[in-house]
Design a protein around this motif. Structure first.
Motif, PDB file in Angstrom:
ATOM      1  N   SER A 133       6.228  97.386 -33.554  1.00 50.88           N
ATOM      2  CA  SER A 133       5.359  96.211 -33.648  1.00 50.88           C
ATOM      3  C   SER A 133       4.077  96.510 -34.416  1.00 50.88           C
ATOM      4  N   TYR A 134       3.707  97.788 -34.555  1.00 49.21           N
ATOM      5  CA  TYR A 134       2.507  98.139 -35.328  1.00 49.21           C
ATOM      6  C   TYR A 134       2.861  98.819 -36.667  1.00 49.21           C
ATOM      7  N   GLY A 135       4.162  98.918 -36.979  1.00 45.22           N
ATOM      8  CA  GLY A 135       4.563  99.547 -38.237  1.00 45.22           C
ATOM      9  C   GLY A 135       4.327 101.055 -38.286  1.00 45.22           C
ATOM     10  N   VAL A 136       4.430 101.704 -37.125  1.00 45.62           N
ATOM     11  CA  VAL A 136       4.235 103.164 -37.060  1.00 45.62           C
ATOM     12  C   VAL A 136       5.603 103.855 -37.067  1.00 45.62           C
ATOM     13  N   LYS A 137       5.747 104.874 -37.917  1.00 44.45           N
ATOM     14  CA  LYS A 137       7.013 105.609 -37.971  1.00 44.45           C
ATOM     15  C   LYS A 137       7.051 106.698 -36.886  1.00 44.45           C
ATOM     16  N   ILE A 138       8.260 107.154 -36.562  1.00 46.23           N
ATOM     17  CA  ILE A 138       8.416 108.105 -35.442  1.00 46.23           C
ATOM     18  C   ILE A 138       9.211 109.342 -35.856  1.00 46.23           C
ATOM     19  N   ILE A 139       8.646 110.508 -35.540  1.00 49.84           N
ATOM     20  CA  ILE A 139       9.383 111.787 -35.615  1.00 49.84           C
ATOM     21  C   ILE A 139       9.503 112.295 -34.183  1.00 49.84           C
ATOM     22  N   GLU A 140      10.715 112.449 -33.665  1.00 48.53           N
ATOM     23  CA  GLU A 140      10.890 113.036 -32.332  1.00 48.53           C
ATOM     24  C   GLU A 140      10.846 114.552 -32.461  1.00 48.53           C
ATOM     25  N   ASP A 141       9.913 115.196 -31.759  1.00 47.14           N
ATOM     26  CA  ASP A 141       9.953 116.656 -31.680  1.00 47.14           C
ATOM     27  C   ASP A 141      10.850 117.005 -30.499  1.00 47.14           C
ATOM     28  N   ALA A 142      12.134 117.209 -30.831  1.00 50.51           N
ATOM     29  CA  ALA A 142      13.150 117.503 -29.810  1.00 50.51           C
ATOM     30  C   ALA A 142      13.483 118.999 -29.815  1.00 50.51           C
ATOM     31  N   SER A 143      12.470 119.809 -30.114  1.00 51.76           N
ATOM     32  CA  SER A 143      12.656 121.271 -30.129  1.00 51.76           C
ATOM     33  C   SER A 143      13.247 121.781 -28.820  1.00 51.76           C
ATOM     34  N   HIS A 144      12.923 121.099 -27.702  1.00 50.74           N
ATOM     35  CA  HIS A 144      13.404 121.527 -26.382  1.00 50.74           C
ATOM     36  C   HIS A 144      14.694 120.815 -25.984  1.00 50.74           C
ATOM     37  N   ALA A 145      15.136 119.852 -26.763  1.00 49.97           N
ATOM     38  CA  ALA A 145      16.104 118.882 -26.236  1.00 49.97           C
ATOM     39  C   ALA A 145      17.445 118.859 -26.971  1.00 49.97           C
ATOM     40  N   VAL A 146      17.795 119.961 -27.639  1.00 49.61           N
ATOM     41  CA  VAL A 146      19.137 120.041 -28.237  1.00 49.61           C
ATOM     42  C   VAL A 146      20.145 119.941 -27.097  1.00 49.61           C
TER      43      VAL A 146
END
Ligand SMILES: *Cc1c(COP(=O)(O)O)cnc(C)c1O
Length: 392
Positions: free
Chosen positions: A149-162
């Motif tokens: 809704s605010y036009g912000v992009k997302i990078i998930e830091d899933a370093s722990h979550a493989v």
């Protein structure tokens, strides 16, 4: 010493690396693309780009999303410093969104308020980097809804979550993000010694990540400014880096990936064992993932306060238990304090930090080792009991 985390290397891993060592390619051969395809398939993402670390992958993810000088990136203060440094590499500014003081995960409430305020003041971030601490996915549906809704992009830091799941789907499928990052450092879920991966579903992002990983050089004629001079010809069309993963690392990663389900299964079982062994102790045990299955990279317990935490931590270390603390809030690091952050900025993160200890957790931890941890913790708590008066 029982470590807080460690890799598991078996004969198949060793054979895979030796076989690659004896092959024609030590780098830029078939194993890296094979590993990328296997990870993408396991996570139901369209594309994956292997790199020499998650730190490199975070850097290129920011660049691929257009982060540059004058831009703003937000992440969680409860993470490894790499989650924030990646924005600074691009010349951007960093901000933090406070966490829930009981889980250490980005608070949707804090994000809601911070976005509303930033929209009002015209300083919205270009990218948000939520961190799936301990292997628990953040509330990505809510975070994605807000960011969209605010036009912000997302990078998930899933370093722990493989190997973790969120809403019955694998973390890494990028359903609620533009790019997801994995780390293959030896303490993480699967390892390539050093290594990382960026996953996405957008072909333009995929091409950009590939280009930047290897000097900004292309061999695709359709991307060139003039016709190819011949089979040797390449063009540098952007300023990239050498962030490539080696064939040896990819061979190890492929072999490790065969045991991913087994590793996660063991971590879940070990978690259940801790929950039973520690049930009667005066510590707060970690909750399950909100809406999915955690990879249980870390098993974080919480104590009363920083004084008790220090005493219990020291007692456990003295008993040969390799406990650790994840993490020191990034905004309190001297480098970040010099950029204007200070203690008090993110109370949720600071409260969480003051109470936490990560107990040993890895894919080969034994019942005997867990029993030893539980006994040592029990003793440490008895010796460092809070007097009732101290709580008044
Ligand atoms: C380990 C880790 C990183 C960095 O990973 P490397 O592969 O060591 O570069 C980044 N973010 C988080 C949350 C991590 O745990």
């Amino acid at each position: 010493m029982i470590p807080y985390g460690r890799q598991h290397i078996d004969d198949a891993d060793i054979a895979a690396v030796i076989e690659t060592l004896q092959s024609d390619f030590l780098t830029q051969g078939p194993k890296v693309p094979e590993f990328e395809v296997a990870i993408a398939a396991a996570c139901q993402a369209k594309y994956a780009v292997a790199m020499n670390s998650a730190t490199s992958a975070l850097h290129l993810a920011c660049l691929a999303l257009g982060v540059g000088a004058g831009d703003l990136v937000w992440t969680s203060p409860i993470s490894f410093v790499a989650s924030a440094n990646c924005a600074l590499y691009c010349g951007a500014n960093i901000g933090f969104v406070d966490v829930d003081a009981t889980t250490g995960l980005m608070s949707v409430e804090a994000l809601t308020n911070k976005l509303a305020s930033a929209a009002l003041h015209g300083n919205l971030p270009k990218v948000l980097i939520p961190v799936h601490l301990a292997g628990h996915s953040c509330d990505m549906a809510a975070i994605h809804r807000l960011c969209a809704s605010y036009g912000v992009k997302i990078i998930e830091d899933a370093s722990h979550a493989v190997g973790a799941c969120y809403q019955d789907q694998p973390v890494g499928n990028c359903r609620f993000s533009d790019i997801t990052i994995f780390s293959f450092h030896p303490v993480k879920i699967i390892t390539t010694a050093e290594g990382g991966m960026a996953l996405c579903n957008d072909i333009a992002l995929y091409s950009q990540l590939q280009l930047l990983r290897s000097h900004g050089i292309t061999r695709n004629e359709q991307d060139m400014s003039e016709p190819s001079h011949g089979p040797w010809y390449y063009q540098q069309i952007d300023l990239g880096f050498n962030y490539r993963m080696t064939e040896l690392q990819a061979a190890l990663g492929l072999s490790q990936l065969d045991r991913l389900r087994q590793f996660i299964h063991h971590r879940i079982k070990a978690t259940e064992i801790y929950q039973q062994l520690l049930a009667d102790l005066a510590v707060e045990l970690p909750a399950d993932a909100i809406d999915g299955i955690s990879a249980w990279h870390l098993y974080i317990v919480r104590l009363e306060n920083s004084k008790q935490r220090l005493a219990v931590f020291q007692a456990l270390r003295a008993a040969g238990i390799g406990v650790n603390v994840h993490y020191i809030p990034i905004h309190t690091q001297p480098y970040y304090q010099a950029r204007g952050f200070q203690w008090g900025d993110f109370p949720g993160a600071e409260k969480f930090y003051s109470q936490i200890i990560s107990l040993p957790m890895y894919a080969t931890i034994t019942l005997e080792q867990q029993q030893q941890v539980a006994d040592a913790l029990k003793l440490a708590l008895q010796q460092n009991q809070q007097s009732p008066a101290a709580n008044v």
